[in-house]
Design an enzyme around this catalytic site. Structure first.
Site, short mmCIF file in Angstrom:
data_model
loop_
_atom_site.label_atom_id
_atom_site.label_comp_id
_atom_site.label_asym_id
_atom_site.label_seq_id
_atom_site.Cartn_x
_atom_site.Cartn_y
_atom_site.Cartn_z
CD GLN A 107 31.36 37.77 42.62
OE1 GLN A 107 30.30 38.12 43.11
NE2 GLN A 107 32.44 38.51 42.74
CE LYS B 112 30.38 40.19 36.18
NZ LYS B 112 31.27 39.09 35.83
N GLY B 113 32.61 44.58 33.39
CA GLY B 113 33.06 45.95 33.68
C GLY B 113 33.07 46.78 32.41
CE LYS C 188 39.33 38.52 27.54
NZ LYS C 188 40.08 37.88 28.62
CG ASP D 181 36.90 36.30 35.91
OD1 ASP D 181 36.87 37.34 36.58
OD2 ASP D 181 37.24 35.20 36.36
NE ARG E 286 18.42 35.24 62.50
CZ ARG E 286 17.46 34.50 63.03
NH1 ARG E 286 16.24 34.97 63.11
NH2 ARG E 286 17.74 33.29 63.47
N GLY F 156 36.51 41.79 40.20
CA GLY F 156 37.54 42.64 39.60
C GLY F 156 37.03 43.07 38.25
CG HIS F 157 33.51 44.41 37.65
ND1 HIS F 157 32.24 44.75 37.99
CD2 HIS F 157 33.59 43.06 37.82
CE1 HIS F 157 31.57 43.65 38.36
NE2 HIS F 157 32.38 42.63 38.27
CG ASP G 160 39.69 39.99 20.75
OD1 ASP G 160 38.65 39.87 21.44
OD2 ASP G 160 40.80 40.26 21.24
P1 IMP Z 1 34.57 33.75 46.88
O1 IMP Z 1 33.54 34.54 46.15
O2 IMP Z 1 35.84 34.50 47.12
O3 IMP Z 1 34.03 33.10 48.10
O4 IMP Z 1 35.00 32.53 45.93
C1 IMP Z 1 34.11 31.48 45.59
C2 IMP Z 1 34.34 31.04 44.15
O5 IMP Z 1 33.94 32.08 43.26
C3 IMP Z 1 35.80 30.73 43.80
O6 IMP Z 1 35.83 29.71 42.84
C4 IMP Z 1 36.29 32.03 43.18
O7 IMP Z 1 37.38 31.83 42.32
C5 IMP Z 1 35.04 32.45 42.42
N1 IMP Z 1 34.95 33.90 42.23
C6 IMP Z 1 34.65 34.83 43.15
N2 IMP Z 1 34.64 36.05 42.60
C7 IMP Z 1 34.92 35.88 41.31
C8 IMP Z 1 35.02 36.79 40.21
O8 IMP Z 1 34.82 38.00 40.32
N3 IMP Z 1 35.34 36.23 39.01
C9 IMP Z 1 35.51 34.89 38.85
N4 IMP Z 1 35.42 34.01 39.84
C10 IMP Z 1 35.12 34.50 41.06
#
Ligand code: IMP
Length: 439
Positions: free
Chosen positions: A232, A16-17, A339, A13, A151, A40-41, A341
């Site tokens: 991530q 990056k997007g 961020k 978060d 596998r 979520g980008h 700002d």
């Molecule tokens: P998972 O990737 O859904 O298995 O989640 C594992 C951990 O990574 C959790 O703490 C999620 O909140 C965190 N996480 C997974 N994807 C994101 C992301 O895109 N942004 C921030 N945290 C993420």
């Protein structure tokens, strides 16, 4: 050497997007190399005075730039339902996707049983005495990567052969149903319904499927410039994050090579994206977390709610010990600080420069969660600034204190900040940072 990588340098978060969207006009290909629809980008742009927003989960953030080809590499775990829905949504905005999106035939698929197993596992962890729920996004990521490495996974290429898909799916669902029923006391899934639903995806996805590694190799030979988009963040890396409070893939630089099939010798730029403070969603240690009013203030001002799950993000001061660690793991050639700002209107800013644990003060980041939960962050206090900086376009127009903040970060990390983002919109970016930040 024409591959650049954009990598989250904290817990995801970082924005990056927006940075990938910004850099996309200068490249031919944008490629996702790991993760899945847990990402979520968010792209925000001004359309005739109106602010428009789109959250991408699987499709690379270059898709809104005509002429850019988007690749979903073999390292991604693909939810076929989610990708097809996302494609339709993008098309409904009038964006041409045909021929511009390529999906690796070797990417592994996320199936309904991955999500069911994950939900059951998380429920069980939450009810255990030590309450060690990970707080995942619920997108089936961990169980899908588990099958890949065991596998037993089903890949995109299997969708294209109905007989193979039926056979593999039946076997997998039956096995997972036994686990759901016998281990977790959870409801079994309907084998026939899932098989019939998933054989339908063949003709819908077929046009996008290719050998993306070979495609990238040919494109690079022809002089294409590629931007690899990490999802991530480095502190969620399955090897380098605070395991087990991590995701199941490699957001760090190495993941780019294995997740796309490109050689490390092709990479010439590793751009780390860092937020001017820190956030984390889900559980796990977070040394600089702020529980009180200051944390809430950051959450409100920074709109810190998950783009995928809507969960409130935990907020805290910038942790330079952690950031120095991810600079080391990734070898960032430069940083983009996002961020900035959000820090406006604060008298004093704290920045964590050391950890105290076991009566020692250190700059070493212990990724083991048992140690990371014990560290006491040691802060330096820097003067804040009052002015709203979201309209600033040149570094010299930033308040002195904001420039000092940038310089402090650069000097500590010994990595240059090349970009500063000061708002969610495309236009809110400062690109002439270098001459001033270190001044
Ligand atoms: P998972 O990737 O859904 O298995 O989640 C594992 C951990 O990574 C959790 O703490 C999620 O909140 C965190 N996480 C997974 N994807 C994101 C992301 O895109 N942004 C921030 N945290 C993420």
């Amino acid at each position: 050497m024409p591959v650049s990588i954009v990598i989250g340098s904290q817990w995801g978060d970082e924005g990056k997007g927006k940075i990938v969207d910004l850099l996309s006009p200068d490249v031919d290909i944008v490629a996702r190399y790991q993760g899945g629809a847990n990402a979520g980008h968010t792209i925000v742009w001004d359309e005739e005075g109106e602010t428009e927003e789109f959250v991408l989960h699987l499709v690379p953030s270059g898709i809104f730039h005509e002429g850019v080809t988007c690749v979903i590499g073999n390292g991604v775990v693909l939810d076929p339902k989610a990708i097809l829905e996302e494609i339709e949504k993008i098309k409904s905005l009038g964006v041409d996707v045909e021929g511009r999106l390529k999906i690796s035939h070797n990417a592994h698929l996320i199936m309904p049983y991955h999500k069911a197993i994950e939900a059951a596992q998380e429920e069980e962890r939450a009810s255990a005495d030590d309450d060690d729920e990970i707080g995942t996004t619920g997108r089936g990521i961990g169980p899908a990567y588990t099958d890949k490495f065991a596998r037993t996974g089903i890949r995109v290429v299997d969708l294209l052969d109905e007989d193979v898909l039926r056979r593999k799916l039946r076997r997998s669902i039956e096995e997972k149903n036994a686990i759901l029923r016998d281990v977790y006391d959870a409801e079994a899934l309907d084998v026939d319904r899932i098989v019939e639903e998933y054989v339908e995806f063949d003709h819908k996805i077929d046009d996008y499927v290719t050998d993306t590694s070979a495609y990238l190799s040919r494109a690079l030979d022809d002089g294409a410039r590629v931007l690899a988009e990490g999802a991530q963040g480095s502190l969620l890396d399955v090897d380098f994050g605070s395991y087990p409070y991590v995701t199941s893939s490699h957001p760090t630089a190495g993941g780019c090579c294995t997740g796309l099939g490109v050689s490390p010798t092709e990479i010439d730029r590793v751009l780390g994206i860092a937020k001017a403070y820190c956030t984390r969603v889900g559980n796990g240690p977070f040394p600089t977390e702020l529980d009180g009013e200051v944390g809430e203030d950051l959450r409100e001002k920074g709109d810190e709610f998950g783009a995928t799950t809507g969960r409130p993000r935990r907020c805290g001061w910038l942790d330079l010990v952690a950031l120095r660690y991810t600079c080391m793991v990734n070898g960032f050639s430069e940083l983009a600080l996002t961020k900035l700002d959000v820090l406006s209107g604060t008298d004093e800013l704290k920045v964590c420069t050391q950890y105290r644990y076991d009566d020692k003060v250190t700059r070493r980041f212990p990724s083991e969660p048992q140690n990371l939960t014990r560290v006491e962050p040691q802060y330096e206090t820097l003067p804040g600034w009052e002015a709203d900086i979201s309209g600033v376009r040149h570094v010299e127009d930033l308040p002195r204190e904001a420039r000092d903040y940038l310089a402090f970060v650069e000097n500590y990390l010994d990595v240059e900040i090349g970009l500063v983002s000061n708002g969610p919109r495309r236009s809110q970016i400062i690109t002439d940072v270098q001459p001033m930040a270190a001044a």
